[in-house]
Write a protein that holds these residues in place. Structure first.
Motif, PDB file in Angstrom:
ATOM      1  N   ILE A 180      51.302  42.789  60.172  1.00 41.29           N
ATOM      2  CA  ILE A 180      51.467  42.112  58.896  1.00 41.29           C
ATOM      3  C   ILE A 180      51.633  43.193  57.838  1.00 41.29           C
ATOM      4  N   ASP A 181      52.745  43.154  57.111  1.00 45.72           N
ATOM      5  CA  ASP A 181      53.017  44.099  56.035  1.00 45.72           C
ATOM      6  C   ASP A 181      53.511  43.276  54.850  1.00 45.72           C
ATOM      7  N   THR A 182      52.623  42.986  53.927  1.00 47.14           N
ATOM      8  CA  THR A 182      52.955  42.089  52.827  1.00 47.14           C
ATOM      9  C   THR A 182      52.213  42.494  51.561  1.00 47.14           C
ATOM     10  N   VAL A 183      52.598  41.883  50.465  1.00 46.78           N
ATOM     11  CA  VAL A 183      51.905  42.072  49.197  1.00 46.78           C
ATOM     12  C   VAL A 183      51.238  40.747  48.855  1.00 46.78           C
ATOM     13  N   ILE A 184      49.936  40.780  48.610  1.00 51.31           N
ATOM     14  CA  ILE A 184      49.209  39.564  48.262  1.00 51.31           C
ATOM     15  C   ILE A 184      48.894  39.578  46.774  1.00 51.31           C
ATOM     16  N   THR A 185      48.783  38.395  46.204  1.00 53.98           N
ATOM     17  CA  THR A 185      48.452  38.251  44.796  1.00 53.98           C
ATOM     18  C   THR A 185      47.073  37.617  44.675  1.00 53.98           C
ATOM     19  N   ILE A 186      46.218  38.260  43.906  1.00 56.06           N
ATOM     20  CA  ILE A 186      44.852  37.797  43.707  1.00 56.06           C
ATOM     21  C   ILE A 186      44.637  37.587  42.208  1.00 56.06           C
ATOM     22  N   ASN A 187      43.973  36.515  41.846  1.00 55.25           N
ATOM     23  CA  ASN A 187      43.635  36.293  40.439  1.00 55.25           C
ATOM     24  C   ASN A 187      42.664  37.368  39.983  1.00 55.25           C
ATOM     25  N   LEU A 188      42.725  37.693  38.700  1.00 53.86           N
ATOM     26  CA  LEU A 188      41.841  38.732  38.177  1.00 53.86           C
ATOM     27  C   LEU A 188      40.373  38.336  38.277  1.00 53.86           C
ATOM     28  N   ALA A 189      40.072  37.046  38.188  1.00 54.24           N
ATOM     29  CA  ALA A 189      38.682  36.599  38.266  1.00 54.24           C
ATOM     30  C   ALA A 189      38.164  36.586  39.701  1.00 54.24           C
ATOM     31  N   SER A 190      39.071  36.500  40.677  1.00 58.03           N
ATOM     32  CA  SER A 190      38.674  36.409  42.080  1.00 58.03           C
ATOM     33  C   SER A 190      38.623  37.795  42.709  1.00 58.03           C
ATOM     34  N   LYS A 191      37.606  38.051  43.485  1.00 62.15           N
ATOM     35  CA  LYS A 191      37.480  39.326  44.197  1.00 62.15           C
ATOM     36  C   LYS A 191      37.658  39.144  45.697  1.00 62.15           C
ATOM     37  N   ASP A 192      37.922  37.918  46.134  1.00 65.89           N
ATOM     38  CA  ASP A 192      37.957  37.597  47.548  1.00 65.89           C
ATOM     39  C   ASP A 192      39.313  37.003  47.920  1.00 65.89           C
ATOM     40  N   PHE A 193      39.792  37.335  49.100  1.00 64.67           N
ATOM     41  CA  PHE A 193      41.045  36.786  49.609  1.00 64.67           C
ATOM     42  C   PHE A 193      40.894  36.598  51.112  1.00 64.67           C
TER      43      PHE A 193
ATOM     44  N   TYR B 261      43.341  48.077  59.730  1.00 59.51           N
ATOM     45  CA  TYR B 261      43.728  47.945  58.336  1.00 59.51           C
ATOM     46  C   TYR B 261      44.160  49.315  57.844  1.00 59.51           C
ATOM     47  N   ARG B 262      45.331  49.406  57.240  1.00 66.21           N
ATOM     48  CA  ARG B 262      45.835  50.689  56.768  1.00 66.21           C
ATOM     49  C   ARG B 262      45.974  50.662  55.262  1.00 66.21           C
ATOM     50  N   ASN B 263      45.481  51.696  54.635  1.00 65.65           N
ATOM     51  CA  ASN B 263      45.575  51.853  53.196  1.00 65.65           C
ATOM     52  C   ASN B 263      46.452  53.066  52.908  1.00 65.65           C
ATOM     53  N   THR B 264      47.382  52.922  51.983  1.00 66.41           N
ATOM     54  CA  THR B 264      48.284  54.014  51.638  1.00 66.41           C
ATOM     55  C   THR B 264      48.232  54.287  50.141  1.00 66.41           C
ATOM     56  N   PHE B 265      48.801  55.394  49.747  1.00 64.13           N
ATOM     57  CA  PHE B 265      48.850  55.753  48.337  1.00 64.13           C
ATOM     58  C   PHE B 265      49.665  54.740  47.547  1.00 64.13           C
ATOM     59  N   GLY B 266      50.742  54.230  48.137  1.00 62.91           N
ATOM     60  CA  GLY B 266      51.559  53.219  47.466  1.00 62.91           C
ATOM     61  C   GLY B 266      50.784  51.945  47.205  1.00 62.91           C
ATOM     62  N   GLY B 267      49.940  51.555  48.139  1.00 60.23           N
ATOM     63  CA  GLY B 267      49.109  50.371  47.953  1.00 60.23           C
ATOM     64  C   GLY B 267      48.090  50.550  46.848  1.00 60.23           C
ATOM     65  N   ILE B 268      47.485  51.730  46.782  1.00 61.55           N
ATOM     66  CA  ILE B 268      46.516  52.029  45.728  1.00 61.55           C
ATOM     67  C   ILE B 268      47.214  52.080  44.375  1.00 61.55           C
TER      68      ILE B 268
ATOM     69  N   ALA C 188      46.584  49.687  41.140  1.00 65.56           N
ATOM     70  CA  ALA C 188      46.199  50.277  39.858  1.00 65.56           C
ATOM     71  C   ALA C 188      47.148  49.840  38.743  1.00 65.56           C
ATOM     72  N   ILE C 189      48.441  49.801  39.021  1.00 59.26           N
ATOM     73  CA  ILE C 189      49.422  49.430  38.002  1.00 59.26           C
ATOM     74  C   ILE C 189      49.282  47.963  37.601  1.00 59.26           C
ATOM     75  N   THR C 190      48.967  47.094  38.573  1.00 62.83           N
ATOM     76  CA  THR C 190      48.833  45.662  38.292  1.00 62.83           C
ATOM     77  C   THR C 190      47.380  45.264  38.011  1.00 62.83           C
ATOM     78  N   PHE C 191      46.503  46.242  37.815  1.00 64.56           N
ATOM     79  CA  PHE C 191      45.076  46.015  37.529  1.00 64.56           C
ATOM     80  C   PHE C 191      44.408  45.171  38.611  1.00 64.56           C
ATOM     81  N   GLY C 192      44.781  45.385  39.859  1.00 63.79           N
ATOM     82  CA  GLY C 192      44.147  44.719  40.988  1.00 63.79           C
ATOM     83  C   GLY C 192      44.702  43.346  41.304  1.00 63.79           C
ATOM     84  N   LYS C 193      45.721  42.910  40.576  1.00 62.05           N
ATOM     85  CA  LYS C 193      46.269  41.568  40.801  1.00 62.05           C
ATOM     86  C   LYS C 193      47.115  41.504  42.070  1.00 62.05           C
TER      87      LYS C 193
END
Length: 113
Positions: A51-64, A84-91, A95-100
């Motif tokens: 699975i390689d996707t971008v998810i959208t989370i509400n700013l008030a929600s911390k859970d997905f 689970y893989r974390n990359t610099f692009g994901g971080i 950061a740019i979308t403030f966690g959204k």
């Protein structure tokens, strides 16, 4: 000149430290085999779902929660390996979308029936 070298060093260091993967494996059961797989990595001979996707989370929600269904390639409904893989692009995207928005890279292998 020293400031440019220092900035490049810090950027290079952040690139190296921000890429990591976490693999969780079940000790009970065996992974679902895939005899037609031609992978040469850790998942050699296993049926891997990626699975390689971008998810959208509400700013008030911390859970997905991402639901894995039987139709998604997991006939048994049980997971044997999750990575689970974390990359610099994901971080950077987070950061740019403030966690959204968060980039998600997940590999999983189902448990053999």
């Amino acid at each position: 000149m020293k400031q440019i070298i220092f900035t490049l060093f810090v950027c290079g260091l952040s690139f190296l430290t921000s890429c990591y993967s976490v693999r969780l494996r079940n000790v009970n059961g065996a992974p679902q085999p895939d005899p037609f797989s031609n992978r040469e990595d850790y998942y050699r001979g296993m049926a891997v779902v990626e699975i390689d996707t971008v998810i959208t989370i509400n700013l008030a929600s911390k859970d997905f929660t991402y639901l894995i269904k039987e139709q998604d390639g997991c006939e048994s409904g049980k997971l044997n390996i999750i990575e689970y893989r974390n990359t610099f692009g994901g971080i950077l995207l987070s950061a740019i979308t403030f966690g959204k928005k968060r980039k998600v890279k997940v590999k999983y292998v189902c448990q053999k029936l």
